[in-house]
Design an enzyme around this catalytic site. Structure first.
Site, PDB file in Angstrom:
ATOM      1  N   SER A 119       6.163  47.371 -79.242  1.00 32.59           N
ATOM      2  CA  SER A 119       6.756  46.608 -78.593  1.00 32.59           C
ATOM      3  C   SER A 119       5.588  45.304 -78.323  1.00 32.59           C
ATOM      4  O   SER A 119       4.437  45.812 -78.113  1.00 32.59           O
ATOM      5  CB  SER A 119       7.008  47.329 -77.209  1.00 32.59           C
ATOM      6  N   HIS A 123       1.867  35.648 -74.666  1.00 33.22           N
ATOM      7  CA  HIS A 123       1.837  34.471 -73.682  1.00 33.22           C
ATOM      8  C   HIS A 123       0.613  33.471 -74.331  1.00 33.22           C
ATOM      9  O   HIS A 123      -0.704  33.621 -74.041  1.00 33.22           O
ATOM     10  CB  HIS A 123       1.478  35.043 -72.285  1.00 33.22           C
ATOM     11  N   HIS A 133       8.647  37.597 -77.859  1.00 33.01           N
ATOM     12  CA  HIS A 133       8.912  38.906 -77.680  1.00 33.01           C
ATOM     13  C   HIS A 133       9.517  39.712 -78.678  1.00 33.01           C
ATOM     14  O   HIS A 133      10.240  38.984 -79.329  1.00 33.01           O
ATOM     15  CB  HIS A 133       9.810  39.389 -76.450  1.00 33.01           C
ATOM     16  N   ASN A 135      10.351  43.813 -80.403  1.00 30.77           N
ATOM     17  CA  ASN A 135      10.206  45.162 -80.652  1.00 30.77           C
ATOM     18  C   ASN A 135      11.029  45.829 -81.522  1.00 30.77           C
ATOM     19  O   ASN A 135      12.183  45.351 -82.080  1.00 30.77           O
ATOM     20  CB  ASN A 135      10.285  45.981 -79.121  1.00 30.77           C
ATOM     21  N   VAL A 136      10.571  46.987 -82.092  1.00 25.60           N
ATOM     22  CA  VAL A 136      11.498  47.826 -82.939  1.00 25.60           C
ATOM     23  C   VAL A 136      11.256  49.198 -82.434  1.00 25.60           C
ATOM     24  O   VAL A 136       9.931  49.717 -82.038  1.00 25.60           O
ATOM     25  CB  VAL A 136      10.876  47.729 -84.524  1.00 25.60           C
ATOM     26  N   ARG A 137      12.241  49.985 -82.538  1.00 23.39           N
ATOM     27  CA  ARG A 137      12.156  51.522 -81.801  1.00 23.39           C
ATOM     28  C   ARG A 137      12.938  52.270 -82.428  1.00 23.39           C
ATOM     29  O   ARG A 137      13.936  51.906 -83.069  1.00 23.39           O
ATOM     30  CB  ARG A 137      12.254  51.095 -80.456  1.00 23.39           C
ATOM     31  N   GLY A 284       6.146  56.102 -65.966  1.00 23.44           N
ATOM     32  CA  GLY A 284       5.433  55.361 -67.372  1.00 23.44           C
ATOM     33  C   GLY A 284       3.958  55.153 -66.986  1.00 23.44           C
ATOM     34  O   GLY A 284       3.498  54.907 -65.857  1.00 23.44           O
ATOM     35  N   ARG A 285       3.419  54.787 -67.887  1.00 24.74           N
ATOM     36  CA  ARG A 285       2.033  54.204 -68.011  1.00 24.74           C
ATOM     37  C   ARG A 285       2.058  52.610 -67.485  1.00 24.74           C
ATOM     38  O   ARG A 285       2.289  51.986 -68.252  1.00 24.74           O
ATOM     39  CB  ARG A 285       1.240  54.400 -69.264  1.00 24.74           C
TER      40      ARG A 285
END
Length: 325
Positions: A119, A123, A133, A135-137, A284-285
């Site tokens: 992800s 900027h 942006h 992402n691939v998941r 989450g982190r």
């Protein structure tokens, strides 16, 4: 940087899909290994490409998650081109999804799961270079009959729009999906337009792109190939736009408008983005989840641009769904 562990946005988005999950054919450990190998390689290739554009290097922050798994965060701040660029890989696992991820899919409750993905949010410093942006998941719930799917996409958020840039970005997205069905681009473009929308403002976040989730058909090999095609298309979609716009002169007016519009980006991520919600709700982190935020942002009370200005043109011409290709 804090290295306490939890899912990055890539894993968060995988777990937080609102699509109805489907039971799919079993996949092998070698399939999982192939996905991980592709994702870590994709992260490095994108880092290499962006370092060539910027001239500075990304830091590397490896982290672990107590419940299982971990990731690698790559970050560039105060670069020559990018004011902030974050590219995260994560491969995390757990024994039970949080309620926020199973409210619309009770059949996944109490199942062990794995999620992995890349992800990223960039900027740029120049107001004429758009934020982007991608992402691939991949997600799998480890039941007797596994539930797994791929998801991903990319979208562009300009501050001062250019028709040529919008056409180029959407053309690359269309071509990446073309081998997998004539209707893929139109479907995933519409999904992107609907998802990246600030309902409380009745306003699009940007000019869109493509977005897909819960893809497991017709089989693992095809779904994985399509996901790879989208990931591999990112640099060809974005780098030429950076090269075209990075040297355009700008002043305080343009930087001020950029900071104002970045506020919309923050609002979407915190109010509407399912991946952000899942990551924060599941402990989450935080550093990896919120690295998508721009470093300089401004809000104004009920401010509106003057008519017939480039700032007004953004809303009038670009922040409305349209067919760019």
């Amino acid at each position: 940087m804090n290295t306490s562990a939890a899912p990055s946005p890539a894993a968060s988005s995988a777990c937080a899909s609102s699509a109805s999950p489907t039971a799919a054919a079993p996949i092998s450990p070698s399939d999982l290994s192939a996905v991980r190998t592709y994702l870590t390689g994709l992260q490095q290739r994108i880092v290499d490409g962006l370092e060539q554009l910027d001239g500075l290097s990304f830091l590397r922050d490896r982290w672990e998650r107590p419940e299982g798994g971990g990731g690698i965060t790559r970050l560039l701040e105060q670069g020559n081109v990018f004011e902030r660029a974050g590219i995260g890989f994560s491969h995390v696992r757990g024994q039970q999804l949080p309620p926020s991820a199973t409210a619309k899919r009770p059949e996944l409750a109490n199942l062990p799961w794995q999620a992995m993905g890349v992800s990223m949010v960039l900027h740029p410093r120049s107001p004429y270079v758009p934020t982007v942006h991608m992402n691939v998941r991949f997600f799998i719930a480890e039941a007797a009959t596994p539930v797994w799917w791929f998801g991903g996409g990319m979208d562009l958020t300009p501050y001062y729009g250019f028709d040529d840039d919008a056409r180029h970005f959407h053309t690359v997205c269309r071509d990446a999906l073309a081998p997998f069905g004539a209707d893929r681009y139109s479907r995933y473009k519409r999904w992107c337009d609907e998802y990246f929308f600030l309902r409380h403002r009745n306003e699009a976040r940007g000019i869109g792109g493509i977005f897909f989730d819960d893809v497991s058909e017709p089989d693992f090999a095809t779904a994985f190939a399509m996901t790879r095609s989208v990931g591999d298309a990112f640099l060809p979609a974005y780098a030429p736009i950076v090269e075209r716009r990075r040297t355009l002169p700008y002043g305080e007016r343009e930087r001020d408008f950029q900071a104002y519009r970045r506020g919309r980006y923050v609002e979407f991520n915190l109010v509407w983005d399912r991946g952000t919600h899942f990551g924060l709700h599941s402990g989450g982190r935080t550093e990896s989840i919120l690295m998508s935020m721009p470093p300089i942002v401004r809000w104004r009370y009920d401010w509106r641009p003057e008519p017939d200005t480039p700032e007004a043109e953004l809303t009038r011409h670009f922040l409305v769904p349209r067919d760019w290709v």
